[in-house]
Design an enzyme around this catalytic site. Structure first.
Site, PDB file in Angstrom:
ATOM      1  N   GLU A 164      21.612 -12.558  67.964  1.00 50.15           N
ATOM      2  CA  GLU A 164      22.506 -11.596  67.257  1.00 50.15           C
ATOM      3  C   GLU A 164      23.832 -11.245  68.055  1.00 50.15           C
ATOM      4  O   GLU A 164      24.050 -10.167  68.261  1.00 50.15           O
ATOM      5  CB  GLU A 164      21.793 -10.311  67.157  1.00 50.15           C
ATOM      6  N   GLU A 360      13.091 -12.963  64.105  1.00 53.86           N
ATOM      7  CA  GLU A 360      12.435 -11.417  64.440  1.00 53.86           C
ATOM      8  C   GLU A 360      12.172 -10.762  62.945  1.00 53.86           C
ATOM      9  O   GLU A 360      13.023 -10.726  62.087  1.00 53.86           O
ATOM     10  CB  GLU A 360      13.665 -10.627  65.010  1.00 53.86           C
TER      11      GLU A 360
END
Length: 459
Positions: A164, A360
């Site tokens: 991220e 995720e």
């Protein structure tokens, strides 16, 4: 029964700084989290800093056995840059022993390691030089990646560079959730660009090595939904996608920075400083696969009083509160499983159907002790429902041809969550902070075991 493709990866994700502990011992030096906790402990949950987290450094061998016991066949975690290279140059031999044994035990247990290189844990020695603001960070990261590949390439077949990357950019340079806690759109863009080039340097390092592994990047590509079809709302959606998604997705998967993004940045005096040959390096070093994290959608509308030139992303788009939303009240996040289908089809239709996996997906809930049954197990049916709903949408996309090879939840054992500490829990295993970090399986762990064994679940 909803069945998934053969050899589908069922697992979980975590990171070194959120699980390992021993954050200033065993040869490891400080990251920005260690130093920020010293400087401003009031920003963190009381008594919940980065020092011990979930104590995986001591408990990893038993944790691997726990992974086996719930049917995990894969696991993503990260290497701590400051553990492996405490000064950025010299290898810490204890770190090498730790990671080699950790990765070996994973492989021996049939748990494929997917190893990430950076999960928000900037070394303090590099932060003192400006961190990602400094172009020197690109070469420093490339050297770190090269070192990791040389030391662990025989044990790891799938690598990722960043988790991220948009998060450490916006949280550190726009929204105050990460160090250095400044609001400077120009710096944020430069930090983002150097992060992209650091990713490229790592891909180059793997290609130049003798490793046979693949390399990717993990992105949080939340689909953007506009309030309306009005030109203003659609423009807000377009810019939100450019800044938050395509800024990394396009160069990493396609080898190009979107023209529309360059135009937006140029119009607002936000273009970063670049180096000669950068565009060639980007074009020649696309990824082998993608990891995509998904928790919530992004809903936007046109801002009411934007500044020109833009001072923050809020001058391009404003959040839209969808009245029909379902919420996870503990995180303040919308629950919208349909977006995982939209994300999957976007990758299929717009990015050459590149191999990808859900890196995720999960549900954080506070005060889970409320759901302890008489046998001492947390009955987290809400987490099971959350996974089922998202897996149903993912299966629909796979049936339509999306090239997804796995599903990882956040996370395996409850972990430390930056400024939130242990406020919200995500794991298949509860971590008892008052009892030497003892682990106990939640009901979701039993459900996940059946999911993996059956390679699917009943509707």
């Amino acid at each position: 029964m909803i069945n998934f493709p053969k050899n589908f990866l069922w697992g979980a994700a975590a990171s070194a700084p959120q699980t390992e502990g021993h954050s200033l011992s065993n040869g490891k030096t400080a990251s920005t989290w260690d130093e920020w906790y010293v400087q401003n402990p009031e920003k963190f949950q009381p008594g919940q800093g980065p020092a011990t987290t979930s104590n995986v450094y001591e408990l990893y061998a038993d944790d691997v056995k726990r992974m086996q016991s719930i049917g995990m066949n894969s696991y993503r975690t990260s290497i701590s840059w400051t553990r492996l290279l405490p000064d950025g140059k010299n290898v810490n031999p204890e770190a090498v022993s730790f990671y080699r044994d950790y990765f070996t035990k994973l492989n021996e247990a049939g748990v494929t390691p997917i190893i990430n290189l950076f999960h928000f844990d900037m070394p303090w020695w590099l932060m003192e030089k400006g961190g990602w603001e400094n172009r020197e960070s690109v070469d420093a990261f490339g050297f770190y990646a090269k070192t990791a590949f040389e030391l662990f390439g025989d044990l790891v077949q799938r690598w990722t560079t960043f988790n991220e990357p948009v998060v450490h950019i916006e949280c550190g340079y726009l929204y105050g959730y990460h160090y250095p806690d400044v609001v400077d759109f120009k710096k944020a863009i430069q930090v983002g660009y150097h992060t992209l080039m650091a990713h490229v340097a790592a891909v180059e390092a793997l290609k130049a090595s003798n490793c046979e592994g693949q390399i990717g990047i993990i992105l949080n590509i939340s689909p953007t939904y506009a309030r309306s079809e009005s030109p203003e709302d659609q423009r807000a959606k377009e810019i939100a996608d450019l800044l938050n998604g395509k800024s990394f997705l396009d160069p990493c998967a396609l080898g190009t920075i979107p023209v529309g993004l360059k135009e937006v940045l140029a119009d607002n005096d936000l273009l970063p400083i670049t180096a000669e040959n950068d565009s060639v390096r980007i074009a020649n070093n696309t990824v082998d696969f993608l990891g995509l994290n998904y928790y919530q959608p992004r809903r936007v509308q046109a801002p009411e009083n934007p500044q020109t030139p833009a001072l923050t992303p809020a001058d391009f788009y404003a959040p839209y509160d969808w009245p029909e939303k379902k919420m996870n009240i503990y995180r303040g996040w919308e629950i919208y499983p349909e977006a995982i289908y939209d994300m999957a089809m976007m990758i299929k239709d717009e990015y050459g159907n590149i191999p990808w996996y859900v890196a995720e997906n999960g549900m954080g809930v506070a005060n889970e002790e409320r759901f302890l049954n008489e046998d001492g197990m947390i009955e987290d049916d809400y987490r099971i429902e959350f996974m089922q709903d998202h897996l149903q949408q993912l299966h629909n996309a796979i049936e339509k041809g999306s090239n997804c090879f796995g599903y990882h939840t956040w996370t395996f054992v409850d972990c430390w969550s930056w400024l939130n500490g242990y406020t919200n829990r995500y794991g298949f295993y509860r971590v008892d902070l008052d009892n030497n970090y003892a682990r106990s399986m939640k009901k979701s762990g039993l459900w996940f075991k059946a999911l993996s064994e059956n390679n699917g679940f009943n509707k």
